[in-house]
Design a protein around this motif. Structure first.
Motif, mmCIF file in Angstrom:
data_model
loop_
_atom_site.group_PDB
_atom_site.id
_atom_site.type_symbol
_atom_site.label_atom_id
_atom_site.label_comp_id
_atom_site.label_asym_id
_atom_site.label_seq_id
_atom_site.Cartn_x
_atom_site.Cartn_y
_atom_site.Cartn_z
ATOM 1 N N ALA A 1 -3.854 9.276 -7.839
ATOM 2 C CA ALA A 1 -2.412 9.510 -7.869
ATOM 3 C C ALA A 1 -1.944 9.662 -6.524
ATOM 4 O O ALA A 1 -0.638 10.050 -6.342
ATOM 5 N N GLU A 2 -2.731 10.005 -5.490
ATOM 6 C CA GLU A 2 -2.367 10.029 -4.267
ATOM 7 C C GLU A 2 -1.378 8.833 -3.482
ATOM 8 O O GLU A 2 -1.896 7.683 -3.893
ATOM 9 N N PRO A 3 -0.626 9.325 -3.084
ATOM 10 C CA PRO A 3 0.582 8.040 -2.347
ATOM 11 C C PRO A 3 -0.292 7.246 -1.442
ATOM 12 O O PRO A 3 -0.029 6.133 -1.455
ATOM 13 N N TYR A 4 -1.341 7.713 -0.808
ATOM 14 C CA TYR A 4 -2.340 6.830 0.182
ATOM 15 C C TYR A 4 -2.805 5.550 -0.841
ATOM 16 O O TYR A 4 -3.095 4.521 -0.421
ATOM 17 N N ILE A 5 -3.092 5.937 -2.257
ATOM 18 C CA ILE A 5 -3.510 4.994 -2.904
ATOM 19 C C ILE A 5 -2.609 4.012 -3.070
ATOM 20 O O ILE A 5 -2.846 2.687 -3.261
ATOM 21 N N ARG A 6 -1.384 4.327 -3.528
ATOM 22 C CA ARG A 6 -0.104 3.435 -3.614
ATOM 23 C C ARG A 6 -0.181 2.529 -2.409
ATOM 24 O O ARG A 6 0.105 1.507 -2.556
ATOM 25 N N THR A 7 -0.075 3.222 -1.259
ATOM 26 C CA THR A 7 -0.183 2.275 -0.005
ATOM 27 C C THR A 7 -1.302 1.228 0.001
ATOM 28 O O THR A 7 -0.889 0.153 0.440
ATOM 29 N N ALA A 8 -2.584 1.676 -0.222
ATOM 30 C CA ALA A 8 -3.299 0.750 -0.314
ATOM 31 C C ALA A 8 -2.988 -0.512 -1.334
ATOM 32 O O ALA A 8 -3.374 -1.767 -1.112
ATOM 33 N N ARG A 9 -2.413 0.045 -2.308
ATOM 34 C CA ARG A 9 -2.175 -1.259 -3.302
ATOM 35 C C ARG A 9 -0.959 -2.030 -2.850
ATOM 36 O O ARG A 9 -0.941 -3.089 -2.951
ATOM 37 N N ALA A 10 -0.123 -1.255 -2.125
ATOM 38 C CA ALA A 10 1.080 -2.055 -1.543
ATOM 39 C C ALA A 10 0.745 -2.996 -0.419
ATOM 40 O O ALA A 10 1.333 -3.814 -0.269
ATOM 41 N N LYS A 11 -0.635 -2.592 0.225
ATOM 42 C CA LYS A 11 -1.198 -3.912 1.103
ATOM 43 C C LYS A 11 -1.684 -5.025 0.529
ATOM 44 O O LYS A 11 -1.727 -5.878 1.001
ATOM 45 N N GLY A 12 -1.650 -4.987 -0.707
ATOM 46 C CA GLY A 12 -2.121 -6.181 -1.574
ATOM 47 C C GLY A 12 -3.650 -6.186 -1.712
ATOM 48 O O GLY A 12 -4.170 -7.087 -2.036
ATOM 49 N N LEU A 13 -4.459 -5.147 -1.279
ATOM 50 C CA LEU A 13 -5.800 -4.946 -1.529
ATOM 51 C C LEU A 13 -6.252 -5.201 -3.015
ATOM 52 O O LEU A 13 -5.418 -4.820 -3.996
ATOM 53 N N PRO A 14 -7.482 -5.759 -3.434
ATOM 54 C CA PRO A 14 -7.680 -5.993 -4.516
ATOM 55 C C PRO A 14 -8.055 -4.495 -5.153
ATOM 56 O O PRO A 14 -8.541 -3.681 -4.584
ATOM 57 N N GLU A 15 -7.901 -4.189 -6.525
ATOM 58 C CA GLU A 15 -8.066 -2.949 -6.985
ATOM 59 C C GLU A 15 -9.607 -2.270 -6.742
ATOM 60 O O GLU A 15 -9.681 -1.087 -6.560
ATOM 61 N N ARG A 16 -10.414 -3.284 -6.608
ATOM 62 C CA ARG A 16 -11.795 -2.868 -6.460
ATOM 63 C C ARG A 16 -11.927 -2.194 -5.130
ATOM 64 O O ARG A 16 -12.501 -1.227 -5.049
ATOM 65 N N THR A 17 -11.256 -2.794 -4.180
ATOM 66 C CA THR A 17 -11.325 -2.169 -2.736
ATOM 67 C C THR A 17 -10.458 -0.752 -2.831
ATOM 68 O O THR A 17 -11.021 0.083 -1.957
ATOM 69 N N VAL A 18 -9.364 -0.877 -3.454
ATOM 70 C CA VAL A 18 -8.620 0.316 -3.710
ATOM 71 C C VAL A 18 -9.681 1.500 -4.258
ATOM 72 O O VAL A 18 -9.426 2.705 -3.556
ATOM 73 N N VAL A 19 -10.099 1.185 -5.417
ATOM 74 C CA VAL A 19 -10.931 2.362 -5.559
ATOM 75 C C VAL A 19 -12.267 2.602 -4.834
ATOM 76 O O VAL A 19 -12.317 3.780 -4.662
ATOM 77 N N THR A 20 -12.846 1.629 -4.378
ATOM 78 C CA THR A 20 -14.143 2.050 -3.793
ATOM 79 C C THR A 20 -13.707 2.625 -2.260
ATOM 80 O O THR A 20 -14.535 3.380 -1.924
ATOM 81 N N LYS A 21 -13.094 1.766 -1.742
ATOM 82 C CA LYS A 21 -12.829 2.103 -0.252
ATOM 83 C C LYS A 21 -11.957 3.368 0.111
ATOM 84 O O LYS A 21 -12.072 4.399 0.642
ATOM 85 N N HIS A 22 -10.743 3.237 -0.787
ATOM 86 C CA HIS A 22 -9.806 4.280 -0.666
ATOM 87 C C HIS A 22 -9.718 5.460 -1.621
ATOM 88 O O HIS A 22 -9.799 6.544 -1.053
ATOM 89 N N GLY A 23 -10.260 5.238 -2.715
ATOM 90 C CA GLY A 23 -10.377 6.097 -3.840
ATOM 91 C C GLY A 23 -11.761 7.018 -3.695
ATOM 92 O O GLY A 23 -11.768 8.222 -3.526
ATOM 93 N N LEU A 24 -12.925 6.525 -3.830
ATOM 94 C CA LEU A 24 -13.725 7.126 -3.861
ATOM 95 C C LEU A 24 -14.477 7.964 -2.614
ATOM 96 O O LEU A 24 -14.860 9.080 -2.419
#
Lengths: 322, 329
Positions: B224-247
Motif C-alpha cells: 500500500a506504500e506510495p512507492y509501489i504505486r510509483t513502480a506500477r506507474a512506471k509500467g512495470l509488470p506486477e511480478r516485478t512490482v511484487v518481487t523487486k519493489h515489494g518483497l
C-alpha cells in the motif's frame, strides 16, 4: 490535436456501506503541448480521475471512455494499459519521499523504466538517467545518481520524481499535487521546472491541485471539480477574469491577495458532501450562499457561454435577460 | 564500515561477558556448594576440602571468575601439584556427572541441534513467507482467509501435540518413516533426512504460522506504500512490482525475527528434542539441570547466548546491506 480525451468517466468504489461514486460523468480533453489544471478540494475526485487515466485502479469500477493517444484505456487489456504507463503517460505524486523506493539508488529507479520500455542496456539507461537528473536541475548528477532518496531534500526528491517520469519521453505528464508537500519557495521552483519541461518537450500536462495559485501559474485550461463532477470549465484567463460558478468564486475568495484593497479571507462554509449519499440536486447546494429552490431538487447541467458552468443561477439569469 | 564492525563485535563481547557474569553468579554464589555436588554420596570432609582446592573454590570469587574467563580463551588447570587436571581451550570446566570437558559434551550434541534447527528454519522460512506473501497479494480473498485460519490453528497447537500427532499418523499408522533418532549426515545423508523430517515439520509448523502472519501483515503494508504505486506507474509488470519493489521492503522485518529465532533455536530445541528423543543441546540442558551439573548448564547457557547475540549481529549487518538508511545512520 487532443492527446487525451475523457468522455463520461464514472469511477465507483464498492464499499460495505454502498457504492461510492467518486467520479460522476466527467468529460474533458487535453491537447498536445497544453496544461490542464484540475482543481478541487480533497475528495472531489481529481486524484481518482488521474489514477483512472493511468489504469491504476484495482478495486474500482471504471466506465465511460479514456482515449489516450488513440488507445482506449477503459476496459482495455491490462497488459495493453501497462505498456502505456510510464511510456506514453507518466505521473508524479504528492509526497516524493514515500513515492521513491527507500532501498534503491535514484539513478537505478530512474533507469528502470527506460530499460523496461526501451530495452536499454543497464549502462545506457544509467547514462540517460544522469542526463535527466542534470535536465531537472540536480547538481553533480553523476554522483547524485548513486544516492538514495533519503539523502535528498524535498525539492530535490521531487526533481528526481520528475526525471523518473521523463525517462521514457511520455506525451502526457500527470502531476498529482506535486508541490503540496514542499516548502513555498521550493514549490515555485518545481512549478517553474514543470513549465520549462513542458515548453521544451511539448508535453501535455495534467496538473491536479487544490491550489488555484498553482493553476494560475502553470495552467492553460482549468477544470473545477466538485463531488466527482465538473462544475466549471474554462481557459485559465477566462476563469480568473470571470468565474461563473459560486464554488469557483468561493475558491477564489478563499485565496489571499496581495493586490487590491485588503480584506478578510472568505472561506467556503461546510465540508464536501459524502459521496456515499450525495445530496439531491446540485451537490454544492448545502454550502452555497446563493442557492435557490431548484438547486435542492434538480442537478444543473454543465453548459452556457462564455464558458460552461453547472449552476442553475446562470440559466435563470439567461431566461430573465431573454 | 570497519569501525562499525569493530564496534559491533566489541558490543557482542560485552553482552557475552555480562551473561557470563550473571550465570557465574547464579551458579557459584547462591545455593549449593559445587564441591559438595561433585563430591558425591560417600563424601568425607577431607575429600570435600581437597575438591574445594581442586576446583579453585578456596580462592576469592573474582579470581574464580577470572580463572573461568581465562579458561575459555586459553585453557586452564584445576588444582595444583601432581593432582592438577589440565583443561584445554576452550575450557568451560568438567561435567560433575562424568568428568567430561563441558566443551566436548556440547560439541557432541551440537550437530543434532544444528540439524534440527537449520532444517526446520529453512522449511518454515520458505513455507511461512510464501503463504504470507500469497495471502497479502490476495488479501481478503477466500484463499487468504483459509490460509490465515490455517496458520492460526497451526500456531495454537503446542509442539508436543503436533509432534506426537505426526508420529502417530506417519510412523505408527502410516509406517512411512522410522521413529526419530539421530544419524550423522556424513554417515548416511538419506537416513539423516528421514529421521529428521518429523522434527523439522513439527517445529516448522509452529514457526511457519507466525512467519506467515508476520510476512502477510508486512507485505500488506508495503504494497500500500506510495512507492509501489510509483513502480506500477512506471509500467512495470506486477511480478516485478511484487518481487523487486515489494518483497525487498516487505520482508525486511521478517529477517530480524528470523535471525533471533534461529539463534535461539541453536541453543537447543528443548521440547522438540525431548519429544523425539534426539540427543541435542536441549536434552543436554535438561539432563544437566536435573542433575545440578552446573558447569554444563553454564556452558550451554553461554553457548545459547552466543548464538542469539551472534545471529542478532548477522541480522543487523544484513539489514545494513538491504536498507541504506540503516547504513548511513
Amino acid at each position: 490535436m487532443s492527446l487525451l480525451t475523457v468522455r463520461d468517466l464514472v469511477v465507483e468504489f464498492p464499499t460495505p456501506k454502498g457504492t461510492v461514486r467518486a467520479v460522476d460523468g466527467l468529460s474533458f480533453t487535453v491537447d498536445e503541448g497544453r496544461t490542464l489544471g484540475i482543481v478541487g478540494e480533497s475528495g472531489s475526485g481529481k486524484s481518482v480521475t488521474s489514477l483512472a487515466i493511468m489504469g491504476l485502479h484495482d478495486k474500482a469500477q471504471v466506465s465511460g471512455s479514456i482515449d489516450l493517444a488513440g488507445t482506449e484505456v477503459v476496459g482495455a487489456d491490462r497488459e495493453k494499459v501497462r505498456a502505456l504507463r510510464g511510456r506514453r503517460v507518466a505521473m508524479i505524486f504528492q509526497d516524493p519521499l514515500s513515492s521513491l523506493h527507500p532501498h534503491y539508488r535514484v539513478g537505478e529507479q530512474i533507469a528502470e523504466a527506460r530499460r523496461l520500455h526501451f530495452g536499454a542496456s543497464r549502462r545506457a539507461a544509467h547514462k540517460h538517467a544522469v542526463q535527466l537528473l542534470a535536465d531537472v536541475g540536480i547538481p553533480h548528477p553523476d554522483e547524485r545518481a548513486g544516492d538514495y532518496p533519503h539523502q535528498f531534500s524535498g525539492g530535490m526528491r521531487q526533481r528526481v520524481m520528475i526525471a523518473m517520469a521523463l525517462a521514457c519521453e511520455p506525451d502526457l505528464l500527470i502531476a498529482d499535487e506535486p508541490t503540496t508537500a514542499l516548502d513555498v519557495t521550493v514549490q515555485a521552483q518545481i512549478l517553474e521546472l514543470i513549465a520549462r519541461i513542458q515548453r521544451e518537450r511539448g508535453l501535455a500536462v495534467l496538473m491536479i491541485t487544490h491550489d488555484l495559485g498553482v493553476v494560475a501559474r502553470v495552467a492553460d485550461d482549468v477544470l473545477v471539480m466538485y463531488a466527482g463532477r465538473a462544475v466549471e470549465q474554462a481557459t485559465a484567463d477566462e476563469l480568473f477574469a470571470g468565474p461563473r460558478h459560486p464554488y469557483t468564486r468561493g475558491l477564489l475568495g478563499s485565496l489571499p491577495r496581495l493586490t487590491g484593497p485588503p480584506g478578510e479571507l472568505t472561506p467556503i462554509p461546510g465540508a464536501p458532501p459524502s459521496l456515499l449519499r450525495p445530496p439531491a440536486g446540485c451537490p454544492f447546494h448545502p454550502r452555497c450562499s446563493e442557492r435557490i429552490d431548484v438547486c435542492e431538487t434538480t442537478r444543473p447541467a454543465l453548459q452556457g457561454a462564455p464558458h460552461p458552468a453547472a449552476c442553475h443561477l446562470l440559466t435563470i439569469e439567461k431566461e430573465v435577460a431573454g | 564500515m570497519i569501525r562499525y564492525l569493530a564496534l559491533r563485535f566489541a558490543g557482542l563481547a560485552g553482552v557475552l561477558l555480562v551473561i557470563c557474569a550473571v550465570t557465574f553468579t547464579i551458579f557459584y554464589v547462591f545455593p549449593a556448594d559445587p564441591a559438595l555436588q561433585a563430591c558425591g554420596k560417600s563424601c568425607t570432609p577431607e575429600r570435600l576440602a581437597m575438591l574445594h582446592h581442586q576446583m579453585g573454590l578456596d580462592r576469592p570469587l573474582w579470581q574464580q571468575f577470572t580463572d573461568y574467563l581465562v579458561g575459555i580463551f586459553a585453557g586452564r588447570s584445576y588444582g595444583s601439584g601432581p593432582l592438577a587436571v589440565q583443561c584445554h581451550f576452550p575450557c568451560l570446566g568438567f561435567s560433575y556427572q562424568n568428568n567430561m570437558p563441558v566443551w566436548d559434551l556440547m560439541m557432541q550434541r551440537l550437530p543434532t541441534t544444528v540439524s534440527i534447527g537449520v532444517g526446520a528454519a529453512l522449511l518454515w522460512l520458505v513455507g511461512g513467507v510464501t503463504v504470507g506473501v500469497v495471502s497479502a497479494l490476495r488479501k481478503d480473498s477466500l484463499l487468504d482467509r483459509t490460509m490465515m485460519v490455517g496458520t492460526l490453528t497451526s500456531a495454537s497447537l503446542p509442539i508436543y501435540f503436533t509432534a506426537m500427532a505426526l508420529t502417530v499418523v506417519v510412523v505408527q499408522i502410516g509406517g512411512l518413516l522410522p521413529y526419530s533418532s539421530y544419524v550423522p549426515i556424513a554417515e548416511d545423508p538419506i537416513g539423516w533426512t528421514k529421521n529428521l523430517i518429523l522434527p523439522w515439520v513439527a517445529l516448522a509448523l509452529l514457526y511457519a504460522a507466525m512467519y506467515a502472519r508476520l510476512s502477510r501483515a508486512s507485505m500488506v503494508e508495503t504494497m500500500a506504500e506510495p512507492y509501489i504505486r510509483t513502480a506500477r506507474a512506471k509500467g512495470l509488470p506486477e511480478r516485478t512490482v511484487v518481487t523487486k519493489h515489494g518483497l525487498r521492503a516487505g520482508l525486511t522485518p521478517v529477517l530480524t525475527v528470523f535471525g533471533m529465532d534461529l539463534g535461539a533455536l541453536l541453543g537447543g530445541a528443548v521440547i522438540t528434542e525431548s519429544v523425539f528423543g534426539l540427543p541435542g543441546l536441549g536434552q543436554l540442558t535438561i539432563d544437566s539441570i536435573n542433575k545440578s551439573d552446573q558447569p554444563v548448564v553454564m556452558g550451554v547457557a553461554l553457548l545459547a547466548a552466543f548464538f542469539i547475540t551472534f545471529a542478532n549481529l548477522v541480522v543487523d549487518l544484513l539489514y545494513a546491506a538491504i536498507d541504506p538508511q540503516v547504513r548511513y545512520a
